[in-house]
Design an enzyme around this catalytic site. Structure first.
Site, short mmCIF file in Angstrom:
data_model
loop_
_atom_site.label_atom_id
_atom_site.label_comp_id
_atom_site.label_asym_id
_atom_site.label_seq_id
_atom_site.Cartn_x
_atom_site.Cartn_y
_atom_site.Cartn_z
N GLU A 86 77.50 60.91 32.56
CA GLU A 86 77.67 59.63 33.24
C GLU A 86 76.36 59.13 33.84
O GLU A 86 76.34 58.41 34.83
CB GLU A 86 78.76 59.73 34.31
CG GLU A 86 80.13 60.00 33.71
CD GLU A 86 81.28 59.48 34.55
OE1 GLU A 86 81.08 58.61 35.41
OE2 GLU A 86 82.41 59.93 34.32
N HIS A 143 81.36 55.75 35.23
CA HIS A 143 80.13 55.04 34.88
C HIS A 143 80.02 54.87 33.38
O HIS A 143 80.24 55.82 32.61
CB HIS A 143 78.91 55.82 35.40
CG HIS A 143 78.93 56.03 36.88
ND1 HIS A 143 79.76 56.95 37.48
CD2 HIS A 143 78.24 55.42 37.88
CE1 HIS A 143 79.57 56.91 38.79
NE2 HIS A 143 78.67 55.99 39.05
N LYS A 170 85.21 53.36 42.55
CA LYS A 170 83.87 52.92 42.14
C LYS A 170 83.74 52.87 40.62
O LYS A 170 84.01 53.86 39.93
CB LYS A 170 82.80 53.86 42.70
CG LYS A 170 81.37 53.43 42.32
CD LYS A 170 80.37 54.51 42.61
CE LYS A 170 78.99 54.09 42.12
NZ LYS A 170 78.05 55.22 42.03
#
Length: 250
Positions: A86, A143, A170
């Site tokens: 990530e 991510h 997130k």
């Protein structure tokens, strides 16, 4: 969206909070960086421990957290081991990843612990539950350094984080065209309007810089800035973010 209390900081209310990463590779470099960052006074800091060359040596992680606590005092610390899958700086097995994060939770110094919730081989929901049992708070993260998923898929990813009981949701993506940035902001707006948990999103690279500046308008609760070298593509300096926020959030 309701706020999350971390020390004296209320994340998810008012102006987006500014987080600065610590990315030193040695004990001395980490402490030197941390001193400069602490003097700059960000809202919170992220220790990117995947940069630390001794992170997997016995006792080094917890000792460094003790030293960082002495430096940052009332500034909250986000503990993050970003895996290479990530965009991180080194690799770690799912088993060692869980052990490291639980050790940080047991110690109790890290105010927030980042968990890569879609990592292969990791029982992320189980790990989050164990961190919560230790009274830790979790940034559930994901991510994408090569692409921006569709609005529908980004919404599903963040809703999945919520279903795993992340305290903060997130998502970071890489845009290929301007529309990707707009899609991220749209997904941010949709998710933040339907959850009580703080949402944190960013579109990376130069094309995504707008999301770091204006994300708060669409519901993103934290932006990441740099003091010195940035830890991700498109990060803006702390001084510049403060200047921009002073205009946007009068």
């Amino acid at each position: 969206m309701m706020g999350l209390q971390v020390k004296k900081l209320r994340i998810g209310e008012g102006v987006p909070k500014i987080c600065v990463p610590v990315t030193g590779v040695s004990r001395e470099e980490i402490l030197e960086q941390s001193g400069s960052i602490a003097r700059s006074g960000p809202d919170l800091v992220e220790w990117r421990c995947d940069y630390y060359r001794d992170i997997l040596k016995e006792g080094c992680c917890l000792r460094m957290l003790e030293l960082l606590s002495d430096v940052f005092k009332e500034i909250p610390i986000l503990f993050t081991f970003r895996s290479s899958m990530e965009g991180g700086n080194c690799e770690i097995s799912p088993e060692a990843y869980e052990t490291l994060n639980l050790a940080a939770a047991d110690q109790g110094i890290a105010d927030l612990i980042d968990v890569e919730v879609y990592r292969d081989g990791l029982d992320a929901k189980g790990l989050i539950k164990k961190i919560h049992q230790r009274r830790g708070k979790v940034v559930a993260s994901n991510h994408h350094f090569d692409t921006t998923p569709s609005v529908e898929d980004m919404t599903k990813l963040m809703k999945g984080m919520e279903n795993m009981d992340g305290d903060i949701l997130k998502l970071a993506v890489m845009p290929q065209e301007p529309k990707d940035v707009l899609n991220l902001l749209l997904a941010t707006s949709q998710v933040s309007a339907g959850t009580v948990r703080p949402v944190v999103t960013m579109s990376m690279g130069n094309l995504g810089t707008l999301s770091r500046i204006s994300g708060g308008t669409f519901g993103s609760a934290i932006t990441f800035a740099s003091v010195g070298e940035p830890s991700a593509p498109g990060q803006i300096s702390l001084d510049d973010i403060r200047m921009i926020f002073s205009l946007l959030h009068k």
